[in-house]
Design an enzyme around this catalytic site. Structure first.
Site, PDB file in Angstrom:
ATOM      1  N   HIS A 103       0.899  -0.983  -0.114  1.00 26.43           N
ATOM      2  CA  HIS A 103      -0.279  -0.222  -0.105  1.00 26.43           C
ATOM      3  C   HIS A 103       1.218   1.630   0.232  1.00 26.43           C
ATOM      4  CE1 HIS A 103      -3.640  -2.828   0.805  1.00 26.43           C
ATOM      5  NE2 HIS A 103      -2.895  -2.688   1.473  1.00 26.43           N
TER       6      HIS A 103
HETATM    7  O1  RIB Z   1      -5.093   0.432   4.053  1.00 25.25           O
HETATM    8  C1  RIB Z   1      -4.051   0.662   4.266  1.00 25.25           C
HETATM    9  C2  RIB Z   1      -3.268   1.734   4.889  1.00 25.25           C
HETATM   10  O2  RIB Z   1      -3.580   1.303   5.958  1.00 25.25           O
HETATM   11  C3  RIB Z   1      -2.025   1.910   5.044  1.00 25.25           C
HETATM   12  O3  RIB Z   1      -1.778   3.422   5.085  1.00 25.25           O
HETATM   13  C4  RIB Z   1      -1.364   0.767   6.436  1.00 25.25           C
HETATM   14  O4  RIB Z   1      -0.244   1.766   6.593  1.00 25.25           O
HETATM   15  C5  RIB Z   1      -2.619   1.297   6.795  1.00 25.25           C
HETATM   16  O5  RIB Z   1      -2.310   2.296   8.155  1.00 25.25           O
END
Ligand code: RIB
Ligand code: CA
Length: 320
Positions: A251
């Site tokens: 992500h």
């Molecule tokens: O959904 C993914 C996000 O949520 C990323 O930023 C991960 O670090 C969590 O914070």
């Protein structure tokens, strides 16, 4: 680095707003290892995956591992604008950094709070000069925009990890964590007119740390690769036990990789609105592609990722 292959034409002045967080930490390692492409002006941290004290400490730990104590870390919001904090330690471990050994870093945090630092850094430079990567709840940027509305037009592109459309949610059926954790902040940001490039789950689920890719990183002999391997090994275990599968999506690293190689991504103009009323769909991102005037859109939604090329870049950076 193979000249001309990925690197952007100029060095990008950048603020990284984050809630480290296993994947935030990998994003920071990539950014810290790209000094020729990214001029990191500040790291600002926020409560999210773990509390505000831990996210600030974790950013300092990664900064020390990367040998980049030249970059200031500013502590940010301890809670969302309206909702109570929702931590995600089940995905990131109690420390927020999985099984990576934690310690009290030598270099302290910078004086002053994150929102004020964002305002000071951006408004003291030419319009459009400073970009941001936002990889946690958007509370700090929302507070900065409320305090200084001129920030919206003065900021360069804000590359956000958040939201979901076709992929559905990862914290509820219809919401992605970063937006769900502070939907009111996200609404402030997306309504402000600031220029955003949004990597939602539709994009980040295309960039996965497969066993072969984790093994390729593990074969590298650099401090960044060793730390990234430990972080990824934890993420793989969490993926297997909580989600299913063995290839966790990358992500937050996708925001840094987008900044380094935007040609490897497809981003299209959209209208993005955030649900802030419904208990059932709180934090849902309504992403509308059908626009009367696409040129007037301030939000770009990433639809495709050349994940093979993006991972090749990730490997190149961690090998430095
Ligand atoms: O959904 C993914 C996000 O949520 C990323 O930023 C991960 O670090 C969590 O914070
Ligand atoms: Ca994050």
């Amino acid at each position: 680095m193979i000249p001309g292959r990925y690197e952007p034409v100029t060095r990008t002045p950048l603020i990284i707003d984050c809630d480290p967080g296993v994947d935030d930490a990998i994003a920071l390692l990539l950014a810290f290892a790209s000094p020729d492409q990214l001029e990191i002006l500040a790291i600002t941290t926020v409560a999210g995956n773990v509390d505000a004290d831990l996210t600030a400490r974790n950013a300092r730990i990664i900064r020390q591992i990367a040998g980049r104590e030249d970059v200031p870390v500013f502590v940010g919001a301890r809670a969302p604008l309206v909702r109570p904090p929702i931590i995600a330690s089940h995905f990131h471990g109690e420390s927020g950094l999985g099984t990576l050994p934690v310690f009290e870093p030598g270099a302290p945090t910078a004086a002053g709070d994150a929102a004020q630092a964002i305002i000071d850094i951006v408004m003291s430079r030419p319009a459009g000069a400073v970009s941001m990567a936002v990889t946690g709840p958007m509370t700090n940027l929302a507070l900065a925009l409320r305090q200084e509305p001129a920030l919206a037009a003065h900021l360069g592109p804000v590359v956000v990890m958040g939201g979901a459309r076709s992929e559905g949610g990862n914290i509820t059926a219809s919401a992605e964590y970063n937006i769900y954790a502070d939907p009111h902040a996200a609404e402030v940001v997306f309504r402000s007119g600031v220029k955003t490039v949004v990597l939602g789950l539709d994009a980040t689920h295309q960039l996965r740390a497969t066993p072969a890719r984790v093994a390729a990183i593990a074969a590298l002999d650099t401090p960044a690769a060793r730390a990234a391997t430990q972080l990824l090994d934890f993420a793989v275990q969490i993926e297997k036990t909580l989600v299913g599968g063995d290839s966790p999506p990358q992500h937050d690293p996708s925001t840094i990789l987008y900044l380094l190689a935007p040609r490897l991504f497809t981003a299209v103009p959209v209208d993005l609105q955030v649900e802030t009323e419904s208990a059932l769909t709180m934090g849902h991102t309504a992403v509308e592609f059908r626009l009367a005037d696409p040129a007037a859109a301030t939000c770009r939604w990433v639809t495709t990722v050349d994940h093979e090329a993006v991972f090749a870049l990730m490997l190149e950076i961690l090998a430095r």
